[in-house]
Design a protein around this motif. Structure first.
Motif, PDB file in Angstrom:
ATOM      1  N   ARG A 297       4.062   0.025   0.135  1.00 31.34           N
ATOM      2  CA  ARG A 297       3.889  -0.578  -1.180  1.00 31.34           C
ATOM      3  C   ARG A 297       2.597  -0.078  -1.818  1.00 31.34           C
ATOM      4  O   ARG A 297       2.571   0.281  -2.997  1.00 31.34           O
ATOM      5  CB  ARG A 297       3.844  -2.097  -1.047  1.00 31.34           C
ATOM      6  CG  ARG A 297       3.510  -2.789  -2.332  1.00 31.34           C
ATOM      7  CD  ARG A 297       3.471  -4.290  -2.168  1.00 31.34           C
ATOM      8  NE  ARG A 297       3.145  -4.913  -3.431  1.00 31.34           N
ATOM      9  CZ  ARG A 297       1.901  -5.202  -3.799  1.00 31.34           C
ATOM     10  NH1 ARG A 297       0.900  -4.925  -3.006  1.00 31.34           N
ATOM     11  NH2 ARG A 297       1.675  -5.769  -4.974  1.00 31.34           N
TER      12      ARG A 297
ATOM     13  N   LEU B  32       2.369   2.075  -5.392  1.00 31.62           N
ATOM     14  CA  LEU B  32       1.651   1.629  -6.582  1.00 31.62           C
ATOM     15  C   LEU B  32       0.850   2.757  -7.230  1.00 31.62           C
ATOM     16  O   LEU B  32       0.366   2.611  -8.341  1.00 31.62           O
ATOM     17  CB  LEU B  32       0.722   0.456  -6.232  1.00 31.62           C
ATOM     18  CG  LEU B  32       1.450  -0.868  -5.999  1.00 31.62           C
ATOM     19  CD1 LEU B  32       0.521  -1.889  -5.379  1.00 31.62           C
ATOM     20  CD2 LEU B  32       2.032  -1.397  -7.305  1.00 31.62           C
ATOM     21  N   GLU B  33       0.720   3.879  -6.505  1.00 32.94           N
ATOM     22  CA  GLU B  33      -0.032   5.001  -7.079  1.00 32.94           C
ATOM     23  C   GLU B  33       0.832   5.875  -7.975  1.00 32.94           C
ATOM     24  O   GLU B  33       0.334   6.780  -8.637  1.00 32.94           O
ATOM     25  CB  GLU B  33      -0.633   5.853  -5.956  1.00 32.94           C
ATOM     26  CG  GLU B  33      -1.723   5.123  -5.190  1.00 32.94           C
ATOM     27  CD  GLU B  33      -2.122   5.859  -3.924  1.00 32.94           C
ATOM     28  OE1 GLU B  33      -1.751   7.032  -3.789  1.00 32.94           O
ATOM     29  OE2 GLU B  33      -2.784   5.234  -3.081  1.00 32.94           O
ATOM     30  N   VAL B  34       2.149   5.627  -7.977  1.00 34.00           N
ATOM     31  CA  VAL B  34       3.029   6.429  -8.829  1.00 34.00           C
ATOM     32  C   VAL B  34       2.789   6.038 -10.283  1.00 34.00           C
ATOM     33  O   VAL B  34       2.812   4.858 -10.615  1.00 34.00           O
ATOM     34  CB  VAL B  34       4.509   6.192  -8.463  1.00 34.00           C
ATOM     35  CG1 VAL B  34       5.418   7.016  -9.364  1.00 34.00           C
ATOM     36  CG2 VAL B  34       4.745   6.532  -7.013  1.00 34.00           C
TER      37      VAL B  34
ATOM     38  N   GLY C  23      -3.647   3.406   2.026  1.00 31.36           N
ATOM     39  CA  GLY C  23      -3.654   4.271   0.857  1.00 31.36           C
ATOM     40  C   GLY C  23      -4.913   4.191   0.025  1.00 31.36           C
ATOM     41  O   GLY C  23      -4.985   4.782  -1.042  1.00 31.36           O
TER      42      GLY C  23
END
Lengths: 284, 311
Positions: A168, A172-174, A281
């Motif tokens: 997840r 969220l970095e996309v 991440g």
């Protein structure tokens, strides 16, 4: 022993501060002391039993492959095959179930995402012993006792919560614009995942998979209680050495080395992935 | 991105003005990808646990056929008057707190040493992460034999004593092994934190004449706190369940000196065949864990600002 490191080691271009040299020496000494038990295990794996069990301990000896080949011939391979099968299949299952879930909790968030996330994490907090008795009974009644499938199911549920949390954070970095653009083009979810999201999150997914592999390969409690001769994994093989009251140190060291080697090698080569996965991440 | 906090607004705006029916459909559709994982985890973790609760109200000993009958809270009453259980609870708390704290401290120390460029840095990092990669079972057997053996062990050789570590200091010996196993994990996390520090802030601090210690306390530690919290939480989850080291090194002994809750429940179930009793212990442990975990989760959510990603 070779290592794979992606960073350039060496003296930095900056002017070295006074004391940097001695700090380097200290670091090396501390590191070698810390991993000494492990280095000793590797040494002992190449000794004859008579060299392994001495007072004072022997640092110099004529190395032999007797122990390694003894372990390999001594029924170790079926356990290794079980471990490999369980680890690979359960890790694939984690990705199969976890990637869509991570997507639903990040890029197209469902209501009550927080609840779902805390539920997943809370299952990690359940002490595994609290469920082992019913698991044993259920496995017995469904004929899954001493099969690799019991372990595959359990390892998948064991790693899934952490994997979803990790993935997840990578999802969220996309960039949101990319997804919106794809939505406008009418892309369905599988296409969106394959074409837009996966290329961005691939390193994060690899990091997650690596951590699942480590935890599955090293899992002990379920393996010892739910498998035996047929589906035993590598840790179960090692338990066989307890009975032989330490008189076979060299053989034990060889078995421990062989049992750990696959994950050790994977971990060395994927150090940076390991760091990324563990830090959720936060670090590129 | 150098922070863990999730940037707000990454969620795509998918709220189109539409009929309510369409909206509920959409919500259902959105939930779809989550369901397989959710159902799987619920089935595998919750069903056995519910069965554990059911067993905990039964008197059931596998060695006595036909002993299965409802006894109400008798098992629970027995748990709380069982001095071994209370001892195991204390051991579990001590083991978890000490191991998490010390491995975090050691890990932080090693991370600080590694957070600079020097000759062979990559190799040293590889060396240091290896204890996390070997099988805990292998690590435990290794320490039991080559390290702790009173006659031929390395500790005997180094300190020149004939102390039988595993029988004289069983809990400490087990803890030493667990700390060794988990320090690399803590090191990796704190190193990740150290290396994600904004360099310009550090430079500004040294320009302003802040010493190393001052910089560490005022800038590095606050930045690290999230990483330290995450390391503590993940470490605690795994260390509370420690079983391998105790099973392989001491079997909970001598007596019950190094028995923790996972090992004690295991013993009552698989060696004493007392299903009712061990199930009740399992339930009590879960309740205690839940109380502790509620606080831990709250910390976690604060650290990761989960709300950031969902609006």
């Amino acid at each position: 022993m070779t290592t794979a490191v992606s960073e350039v080691s060496g003296v930095s271009g900056r002017k070295r501060r006074y004391g940097a040299g001695s700090l380097t020496v200290v670091t090396w000494i501390v590191a070698i002391l810390f991993v000494f038990p492990l280095l000793w295990m590797i040494l002992t794996a190449f000794k004859q039993e008579s060299d392994a069990y001495t007072d004072p301990p022997k640092l110099f000896f004529s190395p032999t492959f007797d122990q390694i080949s003894g372990v390999l011939k001594g029924g170790f391979l079926p356990y290794l095959a079980n471990s490999a099968f369980v680890t690979v299949v359960s890790t694939l299952l984690v990705l199969l179930l976890g990637i869509p879930a991570a997507y639903a909790l990040s890029l197209a968030p469902v209501k009550k995402t927080k609840n779902a996330l805390s539920f997943f994490l809370s299952t990690k907090m359940l002490p595994i012993v609290a469920a082992i008795i019913p698991l044993y009974v259920i496995s017995q009644n469904t004929n899954l006792l001493d099969t690799v499938w019991a372990l595959i199911i359990l390892y998948t549920s064991m790693n899934l919560p952490l994997a979803i949390w990790m993935m997840r954070s990578f999802f969220l970095e996309v960039p949101g614009e990319m997804i919106e653009a794809a939505h406008i083009d009418g892309a369905n979810l599988p296409t969106l995942l394959r074409k837009i999201i996966m290329p961005v999150v691939a390193p994060g997914v690899a990091a997650t998979a690596l951590i699942c592999v480590i935890f599955s390969w090293t899992e002990f409690f379920y393996a010892v209680n739910l498998t035996a001769a047929r589906a035993g994994t590598v840790p179960v093989f090692l338990v066989g050495f307890i009975t032989s009251e330490g008189l076979y140190w060299a053989q034990l060291s060889a078995a421990a080395l062989l049992a750990s080697l696959p994950v050790m090698i994977v971990g060395w080569f994927a150090q940076n992935h390991l760091v990324r996965g563990l830090s959720m991440g936060a670090v590129k | 991105m150098s922070t863990i906090s999730v940037p707000a607004g990454t969620a795509p705006a998918t709220t189109h003005p539409a009929s309510t029916k369409k909206a509920t459909n959409k919500a259902g559709k959105r939930r779809l990808p989550l369901l397989p994982a959710l159902i799987f985890v619920i089935a595998v973790t919750q069903i056995p646990f519910l069965l554990t609760i059911y067993y905990s109200f039964q008197s059931w000993n596998l060695v006595r056929p036909g002993s299965f009958h409802f006894v109400g809270f008798q098992n629970y009453a027995d748990v709380f008057t069982d001095s071994t259980f209370l001892g195991a609870l204390l051991n579990t708390v001590v083991l978890t707190v000490v191991c998490v704290f010390l491995s975090l401290l050691l890990g932080l120390g090693l991370a600080i040493l590694l957070d600079r460029k020097f000759v062979g840095r990559g190799f040293v990092r590889t060396l240091l992460i290896t204890p996390f990669l070997i099988l805990p079972a292998a690590g435990a057997l290794l320490w039991k034999t080559t390290m702790f053996d009173p006659t031929y062990g390395l500790l005997h050789f180094v300190f020149g004593t004939d102390v039988d570590w595993l029988s004289q200091f069983p809990l400490a010996a087990v803890m030493a092994q667990i700390i060794w196993q988990w320090t690399p994990f803590m090191m990796l996390l704190t190193l990740a934190g150290l290396q994600s520090q904004p360099k310009d802030v550090l430079e500004a601090a040294s320009v302003d004449g802040a010493g190393r210690w001052r910089t560490f306390v005022s800038i590095t530690l606050p930045h690290l706190s999230r990483f330290l919290q995450l390391a503590t939480l993940l470490g605690a989850i795994y260390i509370v369940n420690s079983f391998d080291a105790i099973f392989l090194m001491t079997q909970g002994g001598p007596g019950t000196a190094s028995t923790n809750l996972p090992f004690y429940i295991y013993q009552r179930a698989f060696e004493g065949f007392d299903i009712g009793q061990s199930s009740a212990m399992g339930v009590v442990v879960v309740i205690i864990t839940m109380i502790v975990a509620t606080f831990a989760l709250r910390l976690m959510f604060r650290a990761f600002s989960v709300d950031g990603g969902t609006k």
